[in-house]
Design a protein around this motif. Structure first.
Motif, PDB file in Angstrom:
ATOM      1  N   HIS A 179     -48.328 -22.358 -12.071  1.00 60.40           N
ATOM      2  CA  HIS A 179     -49.457 -22.036 -11.084  1.00 60.40           C
ATOM      3  C   HIS A 179     -49.025 -20.938 -10.109  1.00 60.40           C
ATOM      4  O   HIS A 179     -48.095 -20.920  -9.510  1.00 60.40           O
ATOM      5  N   THR A 180     -50.202 -19.787  -9.521  1.00 56.77           N
ATOM      6  CA  THR A 180     -49.522 -19.647  -8.031  1.00 56.77           C
ATOM      7  C   THR A 180     -48.619 -20.808  -6.759  1.00 56.77           C
ATOM      8  O   THR A 180     -47.459 -20.609  -6.402  1.00 56.77           O
ATOM      9  N   GLY A 181     -49.417 -22.236  -6.617  1.00 55.92           N
ATOM     10  CA  GLY A 181     -48.745 -23.085  -5.891  1.00 55.92           C
ATOM     11  C   GLY A 181     -47.526 -23.440  -6.275  1.00 55.92           C
ATOM     12  O   GLY A 181     -46.914 -23.776  -5.494  1.00 55.92           O
ATOM     13  N   TYR A 182     -46.957 -23.832  -7.602  1.00 61.22           N
ATOM     14  CA  TYR A 182     -45.768 -23.595  -7.543  1.00 61.22           C
ATOM     15  C   TYR A 182     -45.143 -22.967  -7.466  1.00 61.22           C
ATOM     16  O   TYR A 182     -43.953 -22.559  -7.064  1.00 61.22           O
ATOM     17  N   GLN A 183     -45.124 -21.417  -7.889  1.00 55.93           N
ATOM     18  CA  GLN A 183     -44.212 -20.120  -7.541  1.00 55.93           C
ATOM     19  C   GLN A 183     -44.149 -20.399  -6.444  1.00 55.93           C
ATOM     20  O   GLN A 183     -43.082 -19.897  -5.535  1.00 55.93           O
ATOM     21  N   THR A 184     -45.000 -20.643  -5.461  1.00 58.74           N
ATOM     22  CA  THR A 184     -44.597 -20.434  -4.181  1.00 58.74           C
ATOM     23  C   THR A 184     -44.016 -21.524  -3.356  1.00 58.74           C
ATOM     24  O   THR A 184     -43.237 -21.634  -2.795  1.00 58.74           O
ATOM     25  N   SER A 185     -44.055 -22.715  -4.535  1.00 54.23           N
ATOM     26  CA  SER A 185     -43.316 -24.184  -4.163  1.00 54.23           C
ATOM     27  C   SER A 185     -41.654 -23.227  -4.278  1.00 54.23           C
ATOM     28  O   SER A 185     -40.461 -24.124  -3.561  1.00 54.23           O
ATOM     29  N   LEU A 186     -41.695 -22.992  -4.693  1.00 55.70           N
ATOM     30  CA  LEU A 186     -40.709 -22.327  -5.834  1.00 55.70           C
ATOM     31  C   LEU A 186     -39.591 -21.711  -4.550  1.00 55.70           C
ATOM     32  O   LEU A 186     -37.894 -22.392  -3.884  1.00 55.70           O
ATOM     33  N   LYS A 187     -40.046 -20.756  -4.264  1.00 55.81           N
ATOM     34  CA  LYS A 187     -40.025 -19.533  -3.292  1.00 55.81           C
ATOM     35  C   LYS A 187     -39.481 -21.092  -1.739  1.00 55.81           C
ATOM     36  O   LYS A 187     -38.470 -20.406  -1.011  1.00 55.81           O
TER      37      LYS A 187
END
Length: 62
Positions: free
Chosen positions: A2-10
């Motif tokens: 999910h895009t939220g997970y990608q943002t969280s990783l950054k």
């Protein structure tokens, strides 16, 4: 993923970079002080130094 997970990783990577810098350059891998107040003040000083280094990079990067 999910895009939220990608943002969280950054965001997590940025936060971990700060703590990594504080541990190495800020000399907090092994503290020289005892007591919460003294360690907290050392951490605050290291975080302020990191902010100055970051501001220098941002200003010269423009």
């Amino acid at each position: 993923r999910h895009t939220g997970y990608q943002t969280s990783l950054k965001v997590r990577k940025r936060v971990e970079e700060i703590f990594g810098w504080i541990k190495t350059a800020g000399l907090l891998r092994k503290t020289r002080h005892r007591g919460l107040d003294r360690v907290e003040s050392t951490f605050t000083l290291a975080a302020a130094a990191y902010n100055l280094v970051r501001m220098r990079t941002l200003i010269w990067g423009l």
